[in-house]
Design a protein around this motif. Structure first.
Motif, PDB file in Angstrom:
ATOM      1  N   ALA A 198       0.839  -1.201   0.000  1.00  8.45           N
ATOM      2  CA  ALA A 198       0.000   0.000   0.000  1.00  8.45           C
ATOM      3  C   ALA A 198       0.871   1.248   0.000  1.00  8.45           C
ATOM      4  CB  ALA A 198      -0.910   0.007   1.225  1.00  8.45           C
ATOM      5  N   TYR A 199       0.518   2.174  -0.868  1.00  7.81           N
ATOM      6  CA  TYR A 199       1.109   3.509  -0.870  1.00  7.81           C
ATOM      7  C   TYR A 199       0.044   4.429  -0.304  1.00  7.81           C
ATOM      8  CZ  TYR A 199       4.728   1.642  -3.928  1.00  7.81           C
ATOM      9  OH  TYR A 199       5.771   0.911  -4.435  1.00  7.81           O
ATOM     10  N   ALA A 200       0.381   5.106   0.770  1.00  9.05           N
ATOM     11  CA  ALA A 200      -0.654   5.868   1.470  1.00  9.05           C
ATOM     12  C   ALA A 200      -0.049   6.968   2.337  1.00  9.05           C
ATOM     13  CB  ALA A 200      -1.468   4.916   2.346  1.00  9.05           C
ATOM     14  N   ILE A 201      -0.939   7.777   2.886  1.00  6.41           N
ATOM     15  CA  ILE A 201      -0.607   8.726   3.939  1.00  6.41           C
ATOM     16  C   ILE A 201      -1.216   8.110   5.200  1.00  6.41           C
ATOM     17  CG2 ILE A 201      -0.839  11.089   4.780  1.00  6.41           C
ATOM     18  CD1 ILE A 201       0.559  10.956   2.045  1.00  6.41           C
ATOM     19  N   ASN A 202      -0.371   7.827   6.193  1.00  7.24           N
ATOM     20  CA  ASN A 202      -0.887   7.153   7.388  1.00  7.24           C
ATOM     21  C   ASN A 202      -1.646   8.131   8.289  1.00  7.24           C
ATOM     22  OD1 ASN A 202       1.061   8.535   8.893  1.00  7.24           O
ATOM     23  ND2 ASN A 202       2.335   6.739   9.237  1.00  7.24           N
ATOM     24  N   GLY A 203      -2.162   7.637   9.380  1.00  5.25           N
ATOM     25  CA  GLY A 203      -2.950   8.434  10.311  1.00  5.25           C
ATOM     26  C   GLY A 203      -2.185   9.592  10.936  1.00  5.25           C
ATOM     27  N   GLU A 204      -0.855   9.533  10.881  1.00  7.64           N
ATOM     28  CA  GLU A 204      -0.016  10.601  11.419  1.00  7.64           C
ATOM     29  C   GLU A 204       0.383  11.617  10.347  1.00  7.64           C
ATOM     30  OE1 GLU A 204       3.248   8.399  13.034  1.00  7.64           O
ATOM     31  OE2 GLU A 204       2.011   7.463  14.566  1.00  7.64           O
ATOM     32  N   GLY A 205      -0.146  11.418   9.123  1.00  5.62           N
ATOM     33  CA  GLY A 205       0.136  12.346   8.033  1.00  5.62           C
ATOM     34  C   GLY A 205       1.450  12.103   7.313  1.00  5.62           C
ATOM     35  N   LYS A 206       2.046  10.914   7.515  1.00  4.01           N
ATOM     36  CA  LYS A 206       3.319  10.596   6.873  1.00  4.01           C
ATOM     37  C   LYS A 206       3.091   9.688   5.667  1.00  4.01           C
ATOM     38  CE  LYS A 206       5.856  11.112  11.122  1.00  4.01           C
ATOM     39  NZ  LYS A 206       6.714  10.524  12.116  1.00  4.01           N
ATOM     40  N   LYS A 207       3.868   9.941   4.595  1.00  4.54           N
ATOM     41  CA  LYS A 207       3.813   9.106   3.401  1.00  4.54           C
ATOM     42  C   LYS A 207       4.463   7.768   3.712  1.00  4.54           C
ATOM     43  CE  LYS A 207       4.148  11.357  -1.019  1.00  4.54           C
ATOM     44  NZ  LYS A 207       5.041  11.899  -2.029  1.00  4.54           N
ATOM     45  N   VAL A 208       3.762   6.667   3.418  1.00  6.33           N
ATOM     46  CA  VAL A 208       4.295   5.342   3.706  1.00  6.33           C
ATOM     47  C   VAL A 208       4.149   4.414   2.509  1.00  6.33           C
ATOM     48  CG1 VAL A 208       3.856   5.482   6.191  1.00  6.33           C
ATOM     49  CG2 VAL A 208       2.140   4.482   4.703  1.00  6.33           C
ATOM     50  N   GLU A 209       5.051   3.449   2.485  1.00  9.30           N
ATOM     51  CA  GLU A 209       4.964   2.296   1.595  1.00  9.30           C
ATOM     52  C   GLU A 209       4.931   1.115   2.548  1.00  9.30           C
ATOM     53  OE1 GLU A 209       7.936  -0.047  -1.458  1.00  9.30           O
ATOM     54  OE2 GLU A 209       8.153   2.115  -1.254  1.00  9.30           O
ATOM     55  N   ALA A 210       3.811   0.415   2.608  1.00  9.85           N
ATOM     56  CA  ALA A 210       3.632  -0.619   3.628  1.00  9.85           C
ATOM     57  C   ALA A 210       3.230  -1.945   3.001  1.00  9.85           C
ATOM     58  CB  ALA A 210       2.568  -0.179   4.629  1.00  9.85           C
ATOM     59  N   TYR A 211       3.782  -3.017   3.557  1.00  5.48           N
ATOM     60  CA  TYR A 211       3.458  -4.376   3.111  1.00  5.48           C
ATOM     61  C   TYR A 211       2.577  -5.040   4.156  1.00  5.48           C
ATOM     62  CZ  TYR A 211       7.162  -4.036  -0.378  1.00  5.48           C
ATOM     63  OH  TYR A 211       7.932  -3.671  -1.445  1.00  5.48           O
ATOM     64  N   PHE A 212       1.547  -5.755   3.665  1.00  8.68           N
ATOM     65  CA  PHE A 212       0.609  -6.429   4.558  1.00  8.68           C
ATOM     66  C   PHE A 212       0.401  -7.866   4.129  1.00  8.68           C
ATOM     67  CE2 PHE A 212      -0.409  -1.955   4.708  1.00  8.68           C
ATOM     68  CZ  PHE A 212      -0.559  -1.716   6.065  1.00  8.68           C
ATOM     69  N   ASN A 213       0.236  -8.756   5.113  1.00 16.93           N
ATOM     70  CA  ASN A 213      -0.121 -10.136   4.847  1.00 16.93           C
ATOM     71  C   ASN A 213      -1.524 -10.124   4.225  1.00 16.93           C
ATOM     72  OD1 ASN A 213      -1.605 -12.671   5.534  1.00 16.93           O
ATOM     73  ND2 ASN A 213       0.372 -13.256   6.375  1.00 16.93           N
ATOM     74  N   PRO A 214      -1.709 -10.754   3.060  1.00 12.01           N
ATOM     75  CA  PRO A 214      -3.010 -10.688   2.385  1.00 12.01           C
ATOM     76  C   PRO A 214      -4.116 -11.504   3.039  1.00 12.01           C
ATOM     77  CG  PRO A 214      -1.504 -12.082   1.163  1.00 12.01           C
ATOM     78  CD  PRO A 214      -0.717 -11.479   2.287  1.00 12.01           C
ATOM     79  N   GLN A 215      -3.767 -12.355   3.977  1.00 13.47           N
ATOM     80  CA  GLN A 215      -4.773 -13.156   4.674  1.00 13.47           C
ATOM     81  C   GLN A 215      -5.221 -12.483   5.965  1.00 13.47           C
ATOM     82  OE1 GLN A 215      -3.363 -16.978   6.045  1.00 13.47           O
ATOM     83  NE2 GLN A 215      -5.424 -17.842   5.993  1.00 13.47           N
ATOM     84  N   THR A 216      -4.264 -11.926   6.720  1.00 15.05           N
ATOM     85  CA  THR A 216      -4.562 -11.379   8.041  1.00 15.05           C
ATOM     86  C   THR A 216      -4.513  -9.857   8.101  1.00 15.05           C
ATOM     87  OG1 THR A 216      -2.232 -11.423   8.712  1.00 15.05           O
ATOM     88  CG2 THR A 216      -3.536 -13.425   9.113  1.00 15.05           C
ATOM     89  N   PHE A 217      -3.939  -9.232   7.071  1.00 13.16           N
ATOM     90  CA  PHE A 217      -3.680  -7.782   7.013  1.00 13.16           C
ATOM     91  C   PHE A 217      -2.695  -7.330   8.077  1.00 13.16           C
ATOM     92  CE2 PHE A 217      -8.142  -7.209   5.054  1.00 13.16           C
ATOM     93  CZ  PHE A 217      -7.683  -7.586   3.811  1.00 13.16           C
ATOM     94  N   GLN A 218      -1.936  -8.265   8.634  1.00 14.74           N
ATOM     95  CA  GLN A 218      -0.877  -7.912   9.585  1.00 14.74           C
ATOM     96  C   GLN A 218       0.214  -7.160   8.822  1.00 14.74           C
ATOM     97  OE1 GLN A 218       1.036 -11.281  11.369  1.00 14.74           O
ATOM     98  NE2 GLN A 218       2.394 -10.027  12.600  1.00 14.74           N
ATOM     99  N   SER A 219       0.733  -6.105   9.419  1.00 18.47           N
ATOM    100  CA  SER A 219       1.814  -5.328   8.811  1.00 18.47           C
ATOM    101  C   SER A 219       3.089  -6.173   8.791  1.00 18.47           C
ATOM    102  CB  SER A 219       2.044  -4.048   9.607  1.00 18.47           C
ATOM    103  OG  SER A 219       3.115  -3.331   9.053  1.00 18.47           O
ATOM    104  N   ILE A 220       3.722  -6.266   7.607  1.00 24.98           N
ATOM    105  CA  ILE A 220       4.944  -7.043   7.440  1.00 24.98           C
ATOM    106  C   ILE A 220       6.162  -6.135   7.437  1.00 24.98           C
ATOM    107  CG2 ILE A 220       6.205  -8.600   5.882  1.00 24.98           C
ATOM    108  CD1 ILE A 220       3.674  -9.840   7.133  1.00 24.98           C
ATOM    109  N   ASP A 221       6.042  -4.992   6.765  1.00 25.90           N
ATOM    110  CA  ASP A 221       7.149  -4.050   6.634  1.00 25.90           C
ATOM    111  C   ASP A 221       6.562  -2.693   6.289  1.00 25.90           C
ATOM    112  OD1 ASP A 221       9.748  -3.054   6.447  1.00 25.90           O
ATOM    113  OD2 ASP A 221      10.079  -3.831   4.423  1.00 25.90           O
ATOM    114  N   MET A 222       7.259  -1.634   6.677  1.00 21.62           N
ATOM    115  CA  MET A 222       6.778  -0.285   6.373  1.00 21.62           C
ATOM    116  C   MET A 222       7.966   0.646   6.201  1.00 21.62           C
ATOM    117  SD  MET A 222       4.081   2.161   8.411  1.00 21.62           S
ATOM    118  CE  MET A 222       3.014   0.760   8.668  1.00 21.62           C
ATOM    119  N   LYS A 223       7.916   1.416   5.141  1.00 26.97           N
ATOM    120  CA  LYS A 223       8.923   2.452   4.907  1.00 26.97           C
ATOM    121  C   LYS A 223       8.241   3.797   4.970  1.00 26.97           C
ATOM    122  CE  LYS A 223      11.288  -0.644   1.765  1.00 26.97           C
ATOM    123  NZ  LYS A 223      11.488  -0.973   0.363  1.00 26.97           N
ATOM    124  N   ILE A 224       8.749   4.666   5.821  1.00 23.86           N
ATOM    125  CA  ILE A 224       8.191   6.009   5.938  1.00 23.86           C
ATOM    126  C   ILE A 224       9.069   6.945   5.132  1.00 23.86           C
ATOM    127  CG2 ILE A 224       7.659   7.894   7.520  1.00 23.86           C
ATOM    128  CD1 ILE A 224       7.124   5.762   9.664  1.00 23.86           C
TER     129      ILE A 224
END
Length: 88
Positions: free
Chosen positions: A60-86
């Motif tokens: 996911a490429y998004a702006i998180n709840g804190e207003g920061k640009k992120v590139e985040a990886y999520f497990n497609p079954q559980t949506f658990q965060s795997i990795d995140m780059k701010i």
């Protein structure tokens, strides 16, 4: 001796490639829809720009709840965060 070093180098290179391709190891039948991930993230205050599939995960490429640009990886079954780059 040279042959052993070359063989070990090649083995290490191939194992690294295989590991990178398996960041998330989930059968496609067990994946939740990407729209469900988007709804979850938006519910947490994220502004989602895009979600794609990368290395067997949702990326996911998004702006998180804190207003920061992120590139985040999520497990497609559980949506658990795997990795995140701010991004700065």
């Amino acid at each position: 001796m040279r042959k052993i070093i070359i063989a070990l180098s090649l083995a290490a290179g191939f194992s690294g490639t295989a590991f990178a391709a398996e960041k998330c190891n989930v059968a496609m039948a067990d994946w939740q829809p990407r729209e469900a991930l988007q709804a979850k993230l938006e519910g947490e205050g994220w502004k989602v720009r895009s979600i794609k599939t990368e290395d067997g995960c949702y990326e996911a490429y998004a702006i998180n709840g804190e207003g920061k640009k992120v590139e985040a990886y999520f497990n497609p079954q559980t949506f658990q965060s795997i990795d995140m780059k701010i991004e700065d």
